[in-house]
Motif scaffolding. Sequence first.
Motif, PDB file in Angstrom:
ATOM      1  N   UNK A   3       0.828  -1.205   0.000  1.00 24.40           N
ATOM      2  CA  UNK A   3       0.000   0.000   0.000  1.00 24.40           C
ATOM      3  C   UNK A   3       0.858   1.248   0.000  1.00 24.40           C
ATOM      4  N   UNK A   4       1.962   1.169   0.750  1.00 23.17           N
ATOM      5  CA  UNK A   4       2.888   2.302   0.830  1.00 23.17           C
ATOM      6  C   UNK A   4       3.464   2.590  -0.548  1.00 23.17           C
ATOM      7  N   UNK A   5       3.945   1.521  -1.221  1.00 22.13           N
ATOM      8  CA  UNK A   5       4.508   1.666  -2.564  1.00 22.13           C
ATOM      9  C   UNK A   5       3.463   2.271  -3.492  1.00 22.13           C
ATOM     10  N   UNK A   6       2.232   1.752  -3.375  1.00 23.59           N
ATOM     11  CA  UNK A   6       1.149   2.252  -4.215  1.00 23.59           C
ATOM     12  C   UNK A   6       0.920   3.742  -4.020  1.00 23.59           C
TER      13      UNK A   6
ATOM     14  N   UNK B 246       2.902   6.002  -2.712  1.00 21.82           N
ATOM     15  CA  UNK B 246       4.048   6.795  -3.155  1.00 21.82           C
ATOM     16  C   UNK B 246       4.016   6.935  -4.675  1.00 21.82           C
ATOM     17  N   UNK B 247       3.718   5.818  -5.336  1.00 21.65           N
ATOM     18  CA  UNK B 247       3.666   5.793  -6.797  1.00 21.65           C
ATOM     19  C   UNK B 247       2.607   6.774  -7.307  1.00 21.65           C
ATOM     20  N   UNK B 248       1.431   6.708  -6.679  1.00 22.85           N
ATOM     21  CA  UNK B 248       0.357   7.607  -7.100  1.00 22.85           C
ATOM     22  C   UNK B 248       0.760   9.056  -6.889  1.00 22.85           C
ATOM     23  N   UNK B 249       1.453   9.292  -5.776  1.00 20.43           N
ATOM     24  CA  UNK B 249       1.840  10.646  -5.431  1.00 20.43           C
ATOM     25  C   UNK B 249       2.773  11.247  -6.470  1.00 20.43           C
ATOM     26  N   UNK B 250       3.704  10.418  -6.975  1.00 21.38           N
ATOM     27  CA  UNK B 250       4.698  10.938  -7.898  1.00 21.38           C
ATOM     28  C   UNK B 250       4.336  10.725  -9.359  1.00 21.38           C
ATOM     29  N   UNK B 251       3.130  10.293  -9.593  1.00 23.47           N
ATOM     30  CA  UNK B 251       2.744  10.005 -10.959  1.00 23.47           C
ATOM     31  C   UNK B 251       2.719  11.266 -11.810  1.00 23.47           C
ATOM     32  N   UNK B 252       2.554  12.395 -11.160  1.00 19.56           N
ATOM     33  CA  UNK B 252       2.601  13.646 -11.888  1.00 19.56           C
ATOM     34  C   UNK B 252       1.240  14.098 -12.351  1.00 19.56           C
ATOM     35  N   UNK B 253       1.124  15.414 -12.474  1.00 17.07           N
ATOM     36  CA  UNK B 253      -0.175  16.003 -12.802  1.00 17.07           C
ATOM     37  C   UNK B 253      -0.590  15.654 -14.226  1.00 17.07           C
ATOM     38  N   UNK B 254       0.398  15.621 -15.118  1.00 16.88           N
ATOM     39  CA  UNK B 254       0.068  15.364 -16.520  1.00 16.88           C
ATOM     40  C   UNK B 254      -0.575  13.988 -16.691  1.00 16.88           C
ATOM     41  N   UNK B 255       0.056  13.003 -16.066  1.00 15.33           N
ATOM     42  CA  UNK B 255      -0.476  11.642 -16.174  1.00 15.33           C
ATOM     43  C   UNK B 255      -1.891  11.577 -15.621  1.00 15.33           C
ATOM     44  N   UNK B 256      -2.095  12.299 -14.496  1.00 10.31           N
ATOM     45  CA  UNK B 256      -3.420  12.290 -13.877  1.00 10.31           C
ATOM     46  C   UNK B 256      -4.438  12.972 -14.771  1.00 10.31           C
TER      47      UNK B 256
END
Lengths: 272, 161
Positions: free
Chosen positions: A49-52, A54-64
């Motif tokens: 869950x932590x990895x998830x 963190x991953x979501x956090x750094x995915x970046x605005x563009x990707x989102x």
Amino acid sequence: MHWRKLTGSLILAIALISVDYRYAVVDRAAPLLDLVIHPIMVVASLPQQLIDSVYTHYQGIEALAEENRKLRQQLLENVFSSRTLEALEDENRRLRTLARLDIQGHSKQALVAVVTKSNTNAFRQTITINRGTRNGTYVGQPVLDERGVVGQISNTSLFQSTVLLVTDVSHALMVRNARTNDRYLAHGNGQGLTLKFVPRHNDLKSGDILLTSGLDETYPEQHLVGKVTQIITQPGRDFLEADVQAGAQLHRNREVLLVWNRETPEEVADAD
Amino acid sequence: MRIEQWRFYQALSLIAATALSAWPLPEGLAPWQPHWIAMVMIFWVITQTGKAGFGMAWVAGLASDLIAGNWIGIHIVSYSIIVYLCARFYRTLQFSGSLETSLPVGLLLALHLGYLHLLSIFLSNVDPGLIFWASLPTSMVVWPILYFLMKKIPAGEPGLP
């Protein structure tokens, strides 16, 4: 004199296996055992869950933003198809009432569950999900994903449920060939599904799509079960067998959909 | 009665091993998951000879069965046999270096896997195939590291029976 202890231990263990095999003691005591296992499982899934997160956090605005755009598009498409579906369902209901047939409409109640563990075990093919009786789950409840049928709940406790996958050896369901409307019984075989006892001259081809038939009173009608990959004919046998590849992403799902297919009390509808 | 200090570490390591075993891995990697619980169990039997025994085989076996979702008792049978063999041949395991013990430990785990493989064929008519044995090499690679690390536990030094 270790061997005496060994013999004692073995006899007790084998007795335990046979008791469990015969009376499914553990399945009955599962709600209690879950209270012990649940915290361990939660701790065990923390790193993931932590990895998830963190991953979501750094995915970046563009990707989102991109994902958002795609989702909006999909939503529009879905709204369109659900309108069409509603219209069709309405028409279907009218026609069925006219024909004095039982109405078996689509279930409106569904709930997303997160897969907490996937058991790729030789004995049992199951996944564990984070919804339990507090969400109104029941044994025999159908579980789907966005592609097709995943399985049914075989065991449920307060916080979590075990889903028996369609590929489990103890699982069987009635399927319908989308092309010919022929019905078959599909057994799990550990890796995929097998159609057994198909009459020899049946019009079954590799590549045929199999849907749920709605006849087993467990699964709702018209959901993808799998695709026929191979027909096995053995000379001298009256029946042929077919290998089926499951349509749902059985062990790769992170989320699945719980469906209330039966008539259930009102409180179930308000559970979430 | 005072509870010996190593019991505390034993319980802690078993819980950690259970959590590690229950840790969901991606589909392709899942068969390679080392047998943490069995290895931790073997470690305690060979370091606390005569003290850690069948009781632990039962606790570890129950944990393994619950995680795997098997019928309860399947793992207890093979773990009891492993405990017996470890207790019988602890000298060999105890006083050779951790690298050499990788082989006998691998043998014990192979016994365990063979037993599970046969059970799967006879009880549920499913041949899990060669991939079922994938956990053996990973366990044998992990074992020396685990042994080395666990020997750092103050109570984990080889004791006399």
